[in-house]
Motif scaffolding. Structure first.
Motif, short mmCIF file in Angstrom:
data_model
loop_
_atom_site.label_atom_id
_atom_site.label_comp_id
_atom_site.label_asym_id
_atom_site.label_seq_id
_atom_site.Cartn_x
_atom_site.Cartn_y
_atom_site.Cartn_z
N THR A 163 0.86 -1.18 0.00
CA THR A 163 0.00 0.00 0.00
C THR A 163 0.89 1.23 0.00
OG1 THR A 163 -1.76 -1.14 1.19
CG2 THR A 163 -1.77 1.26 1.28
N ILE A 164 0.62 2.13 -0.94
CA ILE A 164 1.44 3.34 -1.02
C ILE A 164 0.56 4.58 -0.95
CG2 ILE A 164 1.43 3.24 -3.58
CD1 ILE A 164 4.34 4.52 -3.33
N ILE A 165 1.02 5.59 -0.20
CA ILE A 165 0.34 6.89 -0.21
C ILE A 165 0.89 7.63 -1.41
CG2 ILE A 165 -0.03 9.05 1.02
CD1 ILE A 165 0.69 7.59 3.61
N PRO A 166 0.08 7.81 -2.45
CA PRO A 166 0.62 8.43 -3.66
C PRO A 166 0.83 9.92 -3.49
CG PRO A 166 -1.72 8.03 -3.92
CD PRO A 166 -1.35 7.50 -2.57
N MET A 167 1.91 10.44 -4.05
CA MET A 167 2.14 11.88 -4.10
C MET A 167 1.78 12.37 -5.50
SD MET A 167 3.26 12.90 -1.14
CE MET A 167 2.70 11.69 0.05
N GLN A 168 1.40 13.62 -5.58
CA GLN A 168 1.12 14.20 -6.90
C GLN A 168 2.43 14.33 -7.67
OE1 GLN A 168 -1.80 14.75 -8.12
NE2 GLN A 168 -3.05 14.55 -6.26
N PHE A 169 2.31 14.46 -8.98
CA PHE A 169 3.48 14.62 -9.81
C PHE A 169 4.31 15.83 -9.37
CE2 PHE A 169 6.00 16.12 -13.28
CZ PHE A 169 6.43 14.96 -13.90
N GLY A 170 5.64 15.65 -9.38
CA GLY A 170 6.51 16.82 -9.27
C GLY A 170 7.18 17.08 -7.93
N MET A 171 7.09 16.14 -6.98
CA MET A 171 7.73 16.41 -5.70
C MET A 171 9.20 15.98 -5.73
SD MET A 171 6.89 15.11 -1.91
CE MET A 171 5.29 15.84 -1.92
N VAL A 172 10.09 16.96 -5.54
CA VAL A 172 11.53 16.68 -5.61
C VAL A 172 12.22 17.23 -4.37
CG1 VAL A 172 13.65 17.13 -6.89
CG2 VAL A 172 11.51 16.79 -8.14
N PHE A 173 13.13 16.45 -3.82
CA PHE A 173 13.94 16.91 -2.68
C PHE A 173 15.39 17.02 -3.12
CE2 PHE A 173 10.20 15.45 -0.58
CZ PHE A 173 10.10 16.22 0.57
N ASP A 174 16.04 18.11 -2.74
CA ASP A 174 17.44 18.26 -3.18
C ASP A 174 18.41 17.70 -2.14
OD1 ASP A 174 17.39 20.18 -1.25
OD2 ASP A 174 17.77 21.87 -2.61
N ASN A 175 17.89 17.21 -1.01
CA ASN A 175 18.78 16.46 -0.12
C ASN A 175 18.01 15.48 0.74
OD1 ASN A 175 18.51 17.61 2.79
ND2 ASN A 175 18.49 19.41 1.44
N ASP A 176 18.65 14.40 1.08
CA ASP A 176 17.97 13.31 1.78
C ASP A 176 17.57 13.67 3.20
OD1 ASP A 176 18.30 11.96 -0.50
OD2 ASP A 176 19.77 10.51 0.24
N ARG A 177 18.32 14.62 3.78
CA ARG A 177 17.99 14.99 5.14
C ARG A 177 16.61 15.65 5.21
NH1 ARG A 177 21.91 18.82 8.41
NH2 ARG A 177 20.49 20.30 7.46
N ALA A 178 16.34 16.54 4.24
CA ALA A 178 15.04 17.20 4.20
C ALA A 178 13.92 16.18 4.00
CB ALA A 178 15.01 18.24 3.07
N LEU A 179 14.19 15.21 3.15
CA LEU A 179 13.19 14.17 2.90
C LEU A 179 12.92 13.36 4.18
CD1 LEU A 179 11.40 12.39 1.16
CD2 LEU A 179 13.44 11.34 0.18
N LYS A 180 14.01 13.02 4.89
CA LYS A 180 13.83 12.26 6.13
C LYS A 180 13.11 13.08 7.19
CE LYS A 180 17.57 9.05 5.35
NZ LYS A 180 18.78 8.40 5.83
N ASN A 181 13.34 14.39 7.17
CA ASN A 181 12.62 15.27 8.10
C ASN A 181 11.12 15.19 7.86
OD1 ASN A 181 14.64 16.28 9.67
ND2 ASN A 181 15.02 18.06 8.36
N VAL A 182 10.73 15.13 6.57
CA VAL A 182 9.31 15.02 6.24
C VAL A 182 8.78 13.67 6.71
CG1 VAL A 182 7.70 14.75 4.33
CG2 VAL A 182 9.33 16.65 4.32
N LEU A 183 9.58 12.63 6.50
CA LEU A 183 9.15 11.29 6.92
C LEU A 183 8.92 11.24 8.43
CD1 LEU A 183 11.45 9.01 4.74
CD2 LEU A 183 9.00 9.41 4.46
N ARG A 184 9.73 12.02 9.14
CA ARG A 184 9.57 12.06 10.59
C ARG A 184 8.40 12.95 10.97
NH1 ARG A 184 14.62 13.46 12.56
NH2 ARG A 184 14.06 15.62 12.18
N GLY A 185 8.36 14.14 10.37
CA GLY A 185 7.38 15.16 10.78
C GLY A 185 5.94 14.82 10.42
N ALA A 186 5.77 14.10 9.32
CA ALA A 186 4.39 13.85 8.87
C ALA A 186 3.88 12.48 9.31
CB ALA A 186 4.30 13.99 7.35
N GLN A 187 4.54 11.87 10.28
CA GLN A 187 4.16 10.52 10.71
C GLN A 187 2.68 10.36 11.04
OE1 GLN A 187 6.43 7.99 13.25
NE2 GLN A 187 8.30 9.15 12.87
N PRO A 188 2.08 11.29 11.82
CA PRO A 188 0.66 11.10 12.15
C PRO A 188 -0.22 11.11 10.90
CG PRO A 188 1.67 12.78 13.55
CD PRO A 188 2.67 12.45 12.50
N ALA A 189 0.08 12.01 9.97
CA ALA A 189 -0.71 12.09 8.74
C ALA A 189 -0.55 10.81 7.92
CB ALA A 189 -0.29 13.30 7.91
#
Lengths: 84, 207
Positions: free
Chosen positions: B74-100
């Motif tokens: 099961t995957i939560i789909p993202m809309q087209f066009g989401m790009v991260f220029d560094n992995d740390r920022a991406l991991k921050n989102v993975l941490r921050g949006a956990q409840p959602a």
């Protein structure tokens, strides 16, 4: 005196702004163009529009849409005047 | 420099990695994880990719591949066009949006999105109310949810997306086929399965 001027002036600006917005919405109807793009895609998928016609129309609509979006952007930054 | 293009979020488990035609010409899709959640990504040069037909299709295809990866993820789909220029920022989102992520995954676990557009044949006279009633009777009973996508053309009579449990997929297919059989003068465009875009309301600022 200044205060009165200010009060009188404000609604006037509001009306002009509203007129600008209405005129621009009619001239550059982003929503209608987006709908037409989707319709174009649908008719192509259903086989009612051939590929060449689909692509020609798509290109045309995308160009119009870009202009429409730009116009709205400029309106919101106050750089566009509509002359009637 | 290479950035990460994000397709969606899965629960961390067996890592996902496979070769495919990915967005922006990349050839491998893989996961970047932070504890409980992982982003499914591919590498990309641009930070703001243009949504061409080809790349939009690749985005959808990759999501579909993940949905059938292994025993099915099961995957939560993202809309087209989401790009991260560094992995740390991406991991921050993975941490921050956990409840959602947790809430959303609970809603869409094991489910797919199916699209139905009903189009009138040119000049066909259609009783729209009767059609809508028939569709509601048959489909709403099976689906877990539905959203109206709007009638963007005079030819459209109905335009909805349905959230359907994978196990109910066959029953839903049959119901759509029955409806089509019993309605002349109407074209049924039935599409999917897709990742449940229309039932996910997560917007993440990539920068």
């Amino acid at each position: 005196m200044f205060i009165l001027d200010d009060l009188l002036f404000r609604p006037f600006v509001g009306i002009i702004d509203a007129l600008h917005t209405i005129a621009l919405d009619e001239l550059y109807d982003v929503r209608a163009l987006e709908d037409e793009l989707k319709e174009n895609q649908l008719l192509y998928e259903l086989g009612e529009r051939d590929r060449a016609e689909y692509e020609r129309r798509k290109e045309e609509l995308e160009a119009e849409l870009e202009i429409a979006r730009e116009a709205h952007e400029q309106l919101s930054s106050g750089r566009v005047e509509v002359k009637t | 420099m290479s950035n990460r293009y994000v397709y969606g979020i899965v629960e961390t488990g067996e890592p996902v990695e496979f070769d495919t035609e990915a967005v922006g010409g990349a050839e491998t899709v893989y996961t970047i994880s932070h504890r409980r959640y992982s982003a499914v990504v591919s590498d990309i040069e641009e930070t703001e990719p243009e949504e061409t037909d080809e790349d939009a299709q690749r985005h959808d295809e990759v999501l579909r591949e993940i949905m059938t990866y292994g025993d099915g993820r099961t995957i939560i789909p993202m809309q087209f066009g989401m790009v991260f220029d560094n992995d740390r920022a991406l991991k921050n989102v993975l941490r921050g949006a956990q409840p959602a992520f947790r809430r959303t995954l609970r809603d869409i676990e094991g489910k797919v999105e199916l699209g139905l557009k009903v189009v009138r044949e040119e000049d066909a006279d259609v009783d729209e109310e009767a059609l809508e009633e028939a569709v509601d009777d048959r489909l709403e009973a099976i689906a877990e949810g539905s959203v109206d996508n709007g009638l963007f053309s005079d030819r459209l009579v109905l335009n909805r997306s349905y959230l359907v449990d994978r196990e109910d997929r066959e029953a839903f297919d049959e119901a759509v086929a029955d409806l089509e059989d019993s309605h002349d003068g109407l074209l049924f465009q039935y599409t999917g399965p897709f990742a449940p875009y229309s039932f996910v309301d997560i917007h993440i600022g990539a920068q």
